[in-house]
Design an enzyme around this catalytic site. Sequence first.
Site: not given
Ligand code: LLP
Length: 404
Positions: A222, A263-265, A302, A332-333, A360
């Site tokens: 997050g 857990e960074p995404g 997004r 078409c939206e 994402y």
């Molecule tokens: N760990 C868990 C358990 C999660 O549910 C998530 C994201 C992450 C880590 C990674 O979060 P991050 O570091 O990427 O913020 N599709 C949405 C984001 C959904 C995130 C869902 N869970 C977007 O494009 O903003």
Amino acid sequence: MASQLSNQQLSAIAQQFGTPTYVYNADKIIEQYQTLTTAFTQQNVRIFYACKALTNINILKLIKNIGGNVDCSSINEVKLALHAGFEPSRVLYTSNGITFNEIEEAQSLGIHINIDSLSNLEKFGKKYGHSYPVGIRLRPNIMAGGNLKISTGHDKSKFGIPVDQIDEVLKVVADNNIFIKNLHIHTGSEIKDVAVFVKGIEVLFDIIPLFKELEVIDLGGGFKVPYKQDDAETDINLLAQEVGKAFENHPNPNGKPLQVWFEPGKYLVSEAGYLITEVSVLKTTKTTTFASVNSGFNHLIRPMFYDAYHKITNISNPEGEEQVYTVTGNICETDTFATDRTLNEISEGDLLVFANAGAYGFEMSSNFNSRYKPAEVLVKEGEFHLIRRRDTFEDLLRNQLEVL
Ligand code: LLP
């Protein structure tokens, strides 16, 4: 290290591979990973890349090669991670809303598991008792995150077992003699404020003494990255300081030092990614000039789904006079990427590049309107590597059974 790709590189990629194409800059992913690991060198921290952000097998291999671990949100992500070569000890599965069968499958692969319901925790206890150390995903009842859809820790959220039900958790754990190794929370995505993470730790401090065999506190992902110019991002050094301080003030009452997992995404892959599109047609009405690109929410959802801002650059005319455009797709939206955005003058055929498209982006793409998913290209050490071919017509028919 080149943290941004140049317009020249992006144009050359468009020329070589066509559009629309997602591009990922390996150097930027490495840079982000190193910023994290450097900030936490003094601490017992492990980084698990939340691969739901981008699962291309080459990205998984890159993360593996630089020493990262991986956090998965489905059993198929787990299988992709193992396919990429991660040892099971470097793979975490933070599940939600799944059947016990999927947990059994994860267990058989020997990976770390976070369980997010009392029902599955009880089934797990009945089957494995004390033999397989496991984590529980708790809902901290904290509201945080960039948008309600990506806020996951609040008191109406489906995610995790609410901390207010900890007595029920304790009963299931005691009745089945479960080895609870890990307490997990994930509060939301795009959390700029370090205080939110500290608040999460404080919620856990009340619970830690209840689990005598605890080894890990998993604070989820997050971290916020900048999407707009001057956007604030999570201060990772401050986060490291605050996390360090919090644990110094609350040593584990059970004696064992606790390891902290993140857990960074987005933090690892968002800024590394670009979506290159091409302007198909311009339409000027009394009120608006629409620039329609060869993409839509089938490629980058997004902006429409979360009202997310993505910087757009006209790399074909970077010095052109500024004008106001509404950038849409060809679906078409109502697939508006940006309303009344000031951009350098656009002509049909120009290349518009969306920034922050690594997380994402491709991952949430679809074949809506029977359009093809984009190609993906990895830039590594200055070289362009095609890492996914653009769909072809055969892909649209693949898996369909023609019975008529
Ligand atoms: N760990 C868990 C358990 C999660 O549910 C998530 C994201 C992450 C880590 C990674 O979060 P991050 O570091 O990427 O913020 N599709 C949405 C984001 C959904 C995130 C869902 N869970 C977007 O494009 O903003």
